[in-house]
Write a protein that holds these residues in place. Structure first.
Motif, PDB file in Angstrom:
ATOM      1  N   THR A 148       0.838  -1.193   0.000  1.00  0.00           N
ATOM      2  CA  THR A 148       0.000   0.000   0.000  1.00  0.00           C
ATOM      3  C   THR A 148       0.875   1.245   0.000  1.00  0.00           C
ATOM      4  O   THR A 148       1.823   1.354   0.789  1.00  0.00           O
ATOM      5  N   LEU A 149       0.560   2.188  -0.885  1.00  0.00           N
ATOM      6  CA  LEU A 149       1.300   3.444  -0.966  1.00  0.00           C
ATOM      7  C   LEU A 149       0.451   4.563  -0.381  1.00  0.00           C
ATOM      8  O   LEU A 149      -0.726   4.707  -0.710  1.00  0.00           O
ATOM      9  N   GLU A 150       1.058   5.344   0.486  1.00  0.00           N
ATOM     10  CA  GLU A 150       0.313   6.389   1.188  1.00  0.00           C
ATOM     11  C   GLU A 150       0.016   7.593   0.311  1.00  0.00           C
ATOM     12  O   GLU A 150      -1.000   8.261   0.491  1.00  0.00           O
ATOM     13  N   LYS A 151       0.899   7.897  -0.652  1.00  0.00           N
ATOM     14  CA  LYS A 151       0.690   9.077  -1.492  1.00  0.00           C
ATOM     15  C   LYS A 151       1.354   8.850  -2.849  1.00  0.00           C
ATOM     16  O   LYS A 151       2.247   8.011  -2.981  1.00  0.00           O
ATOM     17  N   PRO A 152       0.930   9.601  -3.857  1.00  0.00           N
ATOM     18  CA  PRO A 152       1.533   9.453  -5.194  1.00  0.00           C
ATOM     19  C   PRO A 152       3.022   9.779  -5.155  1.00  0.00           C
ATOM     20  O   PRO A 152       3.489  10.599  -4.354  1.00  0.00           O
ATOM     21  N   LEU A 153       3.767   9.149  -6.047  1.00  0.00           N
ATOM     22  CA  LEU A 153       5.204   9.376  -6.098  1.00  0.00           C
ATOM     23  C   LEU A 153       5.522  10.561  -6.992  1.00  0.00           C
ATOM     24  O   LEU A 153       4.947  10.716  -8.075  1.00  0.00           O
ATOM     25  N   ASN A 208       0.344   7.008  -9.451  1.00  0.00           N
ATOM     26  CA  ASN A 208      -0.848   7.230  -8.624  1.00  0.00           C
ATOM     27  C   ASN A 208      -1.393   5.931  -8.030  1.00  0.00           C
ATOM     28  O   ASN A 208      -2.429   5.948  -7.363  1.00  0.00           O
ATOM     29  N   LYS A 239      -2.277   3.127  -5.634  1.00  0.00           N
ATOM     30  CA  LYS A 239      -2.403   3.136  -4.173  1.00  0.00           C
ATOM     31  C   LYS A 239      -2.152   1.763  -3.562  1.00  0.00           C
ATOM     32  O   LYS A 239      -1.722   1.662  -2.418  1.00  0.00           O
ATOM     33  N   LYS A 240      -2.445   0.721  -4.337  1.00  0.00           N
ATOM     34  CA  LYS A 240      -2.279  -0.631  -3.793  1.00  0.00           C
ATOM     35  C   LYS A 240      -1.760  -1.561  -4.882  1.00  0.00           C
ATOM     36  O   LYS A 240      -2.220  -1.520  -6.019  1.00  0.00           O
TER      37      LYS A 240
END
Length: 501
Positions: free
Chosen positions: A440-445, A472, A474-475
């Motif tokens: 899971t990514l908390e915010k866009p890179l 973008n 998120k998962k």
């Protein structure tokens, strides 16, 4: 004992003679001699001249000696197939090897694009070098290339020439050339000029930094004629390397390589020969192991050629820093960038960085970085520098045969250079084992951070495929592919190595 290599080439020569009816075409070979007598010290032996008696014996057989290497204890010779075959049983010959392939610059059509060059420098996150005011000052850099046509007149190189940073040049292709920068013999004679811009160029008019080593001293060697009709052999490279050593140069950039695709199929290497055994690879390895040099070399642009795909030589030599090319937004392998052969017992390429126009122009970016590290700590050996560069790669220690250990981080490299026995534990890569994974990514890179990339692998280092995901995302629900044993998950500056059970 006669080497098996010599016997293989003897039979190849014999077959060639039968098929061609003994044609008088000239061939070129490296001829290695027995160990130099009376030389107990290894370094003394390396620097000792080749026995004149051996050279006289070659000439007595009608062979033309075109170059001599004291490091390799060998001579490059030219002669007919019958003359070459006659060397097989000569008592003064230890080994012979055809000089196959010729130097081909790994880019031929690029024009100077300052925006892209800035991206290549920025990708390394060089702020730490700027803060420390590191420019490679006092570091000697050797550049082996196809030519440096009009280099003094280029805006980005004007500061180097005005500041007397170009200390020496030598044309090994045309030794009588008195117009090193103004005589153009092929369309590729400015290839070295472009490479030099990527090592230490600065365009003051545009205030554009195109290379990191703006304060280094340069020694330029032209070792290749860009016109294929005038094939220039690897002996020129070896001669230039020994010349640089005599001048005290410890850091060398080469954006040249031997591979395939040349006019005469007999001159091509085979992919299976990219194992560090070519004479040019041996010379490079000697320079690294015995002379303390660091050789940064482009990986080659045959990655998209199905019949080849792998790196060229001397990038295959174990101790080199072989540099491939990545995209900018996603740090994946550019399609043309040469891959490391599956059969190598060591990882190649070693590193990679952004280049749209050939690995010729990714290698010099790394050379510029290396010069800054050497300025920061002049006591570093070539082996130590190579180790630091690899450890500064964004994928380390989970490298692969597509991009090596990835894109080096200049700040991390500098920290390691100042304390080479310590490895930063900040954001250490994580290895996990299992059968199902979700990330899971908390915010866009942000742009330029490397993006989200999956390197799907059939072993710890061999890539099956590379996959780009949107910044973008998120998962990530990771599913195992057939034959996949490892997956490197790159999420910006975070790297996770998955080991499938």
């Amino acid at each position: 004992m006669r080497s098996s290599t010599s016997l293989r080439y003897f039979f190849a020569l014999f077959l060639w003679l039968v098929l061609t009816g003994g044609a008088l075409a000239q061939q070129r070979f490296w001829v290695a001699f027995p160990d130099k007598p009376g030389r107990a010290d290894e370094n003394d032996c390396l620097n000792a001249v080749v026995s004149q008696a051996y050279l006289d014996s070659l000439q007595a057989r009608g062979l033309v000696v075109t170059a001599v290497s004291k490091w390799l204890n060998a001579a490059a010779v030219q002669g007919s197939p019958a003359q070459m075959a006659g060397l097989t049983n000569a008592t003064f010959v230890k080994e012979t090897q055809p000089i196959t392939g010729y130097f081909q610059p790994t880019q031929t059509t690029a024009s100077l694009d300052l925006e892209f060059l800035a991206k290549a420098v920025d990708q390394l996150q060089p702020q730490a070098l700027f803060d420390a005011q590191l420019t490679g000052k006092g570091v000697k850099i050797g550049v082996l290339d196809a030519g440096f046509y009009e280099a003094p007149g280029k805006p980005g190189l004007a500061p180097l020439f005005a500041g007397n940073h170009v200390k020496a040049h030598r044309d090994f292709v045309n030794p009588t050339n008195q117009h090193f920068y103004t005589l153009r013999e092929s369309l590729l004679d400015n290839h070295g000029t472009k490479v030099l811009e990527r090592i230490g160029g600065y365009d003051s008019t545009r205030k554009a930094l195109t290379g990191l080593a703006t304060g280094a001293d340069y020694y330029l060697a032209r070792t290749d004629h860009g016109g294929r009709e005038n094939r220039l052999e690897e002996e020129k490279f070896v001669q230039a390397l020994e010349w640089l050593d005599s001048l005290g140069v410890k850091l060398v950039n080469s954006s040249l390589g031997y591979a395939t695709g040349f006019d005469d199929p007999m001159e091509n290497y085979k992919p299976t020969q990219m194992d560090g055994s070519s004479f040019i690879a041996r010379a490079v390895q000697l320079a690294i192991e015995k002379k303390g040099m660091l050789i940064v070399v482009s990986a080659g642009n045959e990655g998209a050629i199905k019949s080849w795909q792998v790196i060229g030589t001397p990038a295959d030599a174990a101790g080199t820093i072989a540099v491939g090319a990545t995209d900018y937004d996603h740090w994946t392998r550019q399609g043309y960038s040469g891959m490391g052969p599956a059969f190598l017992p060591y990882l190649k390429p070693d590193l990679a960085c952004f280049a749209t126009d050939g690995t010729s122009f990714s290698a010099p970016i790394i050379t510029g970085l290396t010069a800054c590290l050497l300025q920061a700590n002049p006591s570093l050996t070539g082996v130590q520098l190579a180790d630091i560069l690899r450890k500064s790669g964004h994928l380390y220690p989970f490298g692969n045969n597509y991009v090596g250990y990835g894109v080096p981080n200049a700040g991390k490299a500098l920290a390691l250079a100042l304390a080479p026995d310590k490895i930063s534990e900040e954001k250490a890569p994580l290895q996990v084992t299992g059968t199902k994974f979700t990330f899971t990514l908390e915010k866009p890179l942000p742009a330029g951070s490397g993006g989200i990339v999956l390197f799907r692998k059939k072993s710890a280092t061999l890539v099956i495929s590379q996959q780009k995901l949107s910044g973008n995302t998120k998962k990530i629900n990771l599913k195992r592919l057939p034959g996949e044993t490892h997956t490197t998950v790159q999420m910006g500056d975070q790297v996770v190595e998955v080991v499938w059970q």
